[in-house]
Design a protein around this motif. Structure first.
Motif, PDB file in Angstrom:
ATOM      1  N   PHE A   1      11.490  -1.825  -8.782  1.00 27.86           N
ATOM      2  CA  PHE A   1      10.253  -2.027  -8.226  1.00 27.86           C
ATOM      3  C   PHE A   1       9.408  -0.821  -8.571  1.00 27.86           C
ATOM      4  CE2 PHE A   1      12.542  -1.331  -4.472  1.00 27.86           C
ATOM      5  CZ  PHE A   1      11.923  -0.431  -3.876  1.00 27.86           C
ATOM      6  N   ASN A   2       8.092  -1.147  -8.504  1.00 29.43           N
ATOM      7  CA  ASN A   2       6.868  -0.024  -8.370  1.00 29.43           C
ATOM      8  C   ASN A   2       6.411  -0.244  -6.965  1.00 29.43           C
ATOM      9  OD1 ASN A   2       7.656   0.882 -10.818  1.00 29.43           O
ATOM     10  ND2 ASN A   2       5.741   0.325 -11.767  1.00 29.43           N
ATOM     11  N   SER A   3       5.340   0.416  -6.968  1.00 32.05           N
ATOM     12  CA  SER A   3       4.625   0.217  -5.454  1.00 32.05           C
ATOM     13  C   SER A   3       3.000   0.695  -5.790  1.00 32.05           C
ATOM     14  CB  SER A   3       4.969   1.303  -4.453  1.00 32.05           C
ATOM     15  OG  SER A   3       4.124   1.364  -3.184  1.00 32.05           O
ATOM     16  N   VAL A   4       2.289  -0.287  -5.350  1.00 31.93           N
ATOM     17  CA  VAL A   4       0.637   0.104  -5.451  1.00 31.93           C
ATOM     18  C   VAL A   4       0.207   0.645  -3.837  1.00 31.93           C
ATOM     19  CG1 VAL A   4      -1.443  -0.825  -5.581  1.00 31.93           C
ATOM     20  CG2 VAL A   4       0.424  -1.628  -7.082  1.00 31.93           C
ATOM     21  N   TYR A   5      -0.344   1.660  -3.982  1.00 33.12           N
ATOM     22  CA  TYR A   5      -0.827   2.417  -2.666  1.00 33.12           C
ATOM     23  C   TYR A   5      -2.075   1.875  -2.399  1.00 33.12           C
ATOM     24  CZ  TYR A   5      -3.345   5.969  -0.275  1.00 33.12           C
ATOM     25  OH  TYR A   5      -4.261   6.575   0.824  1.00 33.12           O
ATOM     26  N   LEU A   6      -2.489   1.269  -1.351  1.00 31.02           N
ATOM     27  CA  LEU A   6      -3.692   0.811  -0.912  1.00 31.02           C
ATOM     28  C   LEU A   6      -3.995   1.363   0.620  1.00 31.02           C
ATOM     29  CD1 LEU A   6      -2.749  -3.121  -1.086  1.00 31.02           C
ATOM     30  CD2 LEU A   6      -4.273  -1.659  -2.677  1.00 31.02           C
ATOM     31  N   PRO A   7      -5.216   2.320   0.257  1.00 34.94           N
ATOM     32  CA  PRO A   7      -5.571   2.925   1.259  1.00 34.94           C
ATOM     33  C   PRO A   7      -6.375   1.882   2.579  1.00 34.94           C
ATOM     34  CG  PRO A   7      -6.720   3.743  -0.505  1.00 34.94           C
ATOM     35  CD  PRO A   7      -6.002   2.672  -0.826  1.00 34.94           C
ATOM     36  N   GLY A   8      -5.961   2.290   3.584  1.00 33.09           N
ATOM     37  CA  GLY A   8      -6.547   1.364   4.804  1.00 33.09           C
ATOM     38  C   GLY A   8      -7.921   0.933   4.626  1.00 33.09           C
ATOM     39  N   ALA A   9      -8.838   1.602   4.355  1.00 31.55           N
ATOM     40  CA  ALA A   9     -10.006   1.443   4.001  1.00 31.55           C
ATOM     41  C   ALA A   9     -10.492   0.445   3.173  1.00 31.55           C
ATOM     42  CB  ALA A   9     -11.015   2.757   4.076  1.00 31.55           C
ATOM     43  N   LEU A  10      -9.890   0.472   2.115  1.00 33.81           N
ATOM     44  CA  LEU A  10      -9.974  -0.587   0.972  1.00 33.81           C
ATOM     45  C   LEU A  10      -9.359  -1.946   1.437  1.00 33.81           C
ATOM     46  CD1 LEU A  10      -9.320  -0.190  -2.695  1.00 33.81           C
ATOM     47  CD2 LEU A  10      -7.911  -1.840  -1.316  1.00 33.81           C
TER      48      LEU A  10
ATOM     49  N   GLY B   1       4.058 -11.530  -0.889  1.00 30.14           N
ATOM     50  CA  GLY B   1       5.353 -10.601  -1.066  1.00 30.14           C
ATOM     51  C   GLY B   1       5.356  -9.368   0.076  1.00 30.14           C
ATOM     52  N   PRO B   2       6.277  -8.592  -0.266  1.00 39.67           N
ATOM     53  CA  PRO B   2       6.492  -7.529   0.670  1.00 39.67           C
ATOM     54  C   PRO B   2       5.544  -6.396   0.787  1.00 39.67           C
ATOM     55  CG  PRO B   2       8.161  -7.157  -1.224  1.00 39.67           C
ATOM     56  CD  PRO B   2       7.502  -8.470  -1.282  1.00 39.67           C
ATOM     57  N   VAL B   3       5.073  -5.934   2.185  1.00 41.41           N
ATOM     58  CA  VAL B   3       3.934  -4.904   2.134  1.00 41.41           C
ATOM     59  C   VAL B   3       4.571  -3.880   3.209  1.00 41.41           C
ATOM     60  CG1 VAL B   3       1.398  -4.463   2.655  1.00 41.41           C
ATOM     61  CG2 VAL B   3       2.058  -6.508   1.274  1.00 41.41           C
ATOM     62  N   ILE B   4       4.265  -2.802   3.059  1.00 41.51           N
ATOM     63  CA  ILE B   4       4.490  -1.739   4.047  1.00 41.51           C
ATOM     64  C   ILE B   4       3.561  -1.058   4.667  1.00 41.51           C
ATOM     65  CG2 ILE B   4       5.854   0.671   4.326  1.00 41.51           C
ATOM     66  CD1 ILE B   4       7.854  -0.316   2.078  1.00 41.51           C
ATOM     67  N   HIS B   5       3.388  -0.944   5.873  1.00 40.07           N
ATOM     68  CA  HIS B   5       2.334  -0.345   6.654  1.00 40.07           C
ATOM     69  C   HIS B   5       2.698   1.055   7.243  1.00 40.07           C
ATOM     70  CE1 HIS B   5      -1.098  -0.453   9.746  1.00 40.07           C
ATOM     71  NE2 HIS B   5      -1.477   0.316   8.629  1.00 40.07           N
TER      72      HIS B   5
ATOM     73  N   GLN C   1      -2.183   3.568   5.703  1.00 37.52           N
ATOM     74  CA  GLN C   1      -2.169   3.116   4.259  1.00 37.52           C
ATOM     75  C   GLN C   1      -1.037   2.017   4.240  1.00 37.52           C
ATOM     76  OE1 GLN C   1      -1.071   6.836   2.294  1.00 37.52           O
ATOM     77  NE2 GLN C   1       0.951   6.869   3.446  1.00 37.52           N
ATOM     78  N   TYR C   2      -1.258   1.405   3.197  1.00 35.00           N
ATOM     79  CA  TYR C   2      -0.324   0.259   2.789  1.00 35.00           C
ATOM     80  C   TYR C   2       0.485   0.534   1.469  1.00 35.00           C
ATOM     81  CZ  TYR C   2      -2.748  -2.191   6.625  1.00 35.00           C
ATOM     82  OH  TYR C   2      -3.322  -2.467   7.636  1.00 35.00           O
ATOM     83  N   HIS C   3       1.582   0.216   1.306  1.00 34.74           N
ATOM     84  CA  HIS C   3       2.293   0.078   0.108  1.00 34.74           C
ATOM     85  C   HIS C   3       2.773  -1.363  -0.177  1.00 34.74           C
ATOM     86  CE1 HIS C   3       2.477   4.280  -0.783  1.00 34.74           C
ATOM     87  NE2 HIS C   3       2.368   4.560   0.438  1.00 34.74           N
ATOM     88  N   VAL C   4       2.515  -1.768  -1.360  1.00 32.82           N
ATOM     89  CA  VAL C   4       2.996  -3.242  -1.844  1.00 32.82           C
ATOM     90  C   VAL C   4       3.837  -2.935  -2.708  1.00 32.82           C
ATOM     91  CG1 VAL C   4       1.823  -5.236  -2.918  1.00 32.82           C
ATOM     92  CG2 VAL C   4       0.244  -3.997  -1.201  1.00 32.82           C
TER      93      VAL C   4
END
Length: 173
Positions: free
Chosen positions: A55-64, A87-91, A97-100
């Motif tokens: 798998f890959n991960s998409v980095y999502l900043p908390g502000a976004l 689906g799975p999301v890491i906080h 930040q979040y990683h999807v």
């Protein structure tokens, strides 16, 4: 006690232990030596997994994420993830930040289209929390994987980013 440690107790989860075990075995096989990931989860609470293999991960900043959700309320944000991304999301709460977790996809076109939420892939690593780390502090699962191979669809992650780009259409769920 689970609230203070961030670890889910058996009474709090209706997930099958066998299903969780199979799901996390699948994640661990991202490493060439999966037993190392299991040891890291047991001893440290998180395992460093290579991206671009399973798998890959998409980095999502908390502000976004908060703009897309229309709030910083963690309950609302978690519901948005569950409904929209499915689906799975890491906080990573300390770093906001979040990683999807998403299917393997070419990284460069994504980065060019969504520079505010880069996709991470081959040659990069992600700290993945143990299955029982479900928050609300530290590194934890905002949405845990449910089955073997459970990943977020890339178009759903793109939709979340578009919601943040057009906040007048986003909002509390």
């Amino acid at each position: 006690m689970a609230e203070s440690t961030g670890r889910a107790g058996s009474a709090e989860s209706s997930d099958s232990p066998q299903l969780m075990s199979a799901t996390f075995d699948w994640l661990a096989r991202a490493q060439t030596e999966p037993h190392h990931a299991h040891r890291e989860w047991r001893e440290r609470g998180s395992a460093l997994l290579p991206l671009g293999t399973r798998f890959n991960s998409v980095y999502l900043p908390g502000a976004l994420v908060h703009v897309a959700a229309g709030t910083s309320d963690l309950g609302v944000v978690t519901r948005m993830f569950a409904e929209l991304l499915n689906g799975p999301v890491i906080h990573n709460r300390p770093q906001h930040q979040y990683h999807v977790l998403v299917e393997r996809t070419p990284v460069l076109p994504w980065k060019q289209k969504y520079p505010e939420a880069p996709m991470l892939g081959t040659g990069q690593f992600l700290s993945v929390p143990a299955s029982d780390l479900t928050g609300p502090t530290g590194l934890y699962w905002a949405v845990r994987p449910r089955i073997v191979g459970d990943l977020c669809a890339v178009p759903s992650v793109a939709a979340l980013i578009h919601m943040a780009r057009a906040p007048q259409r986003a909002g509390a769920r």
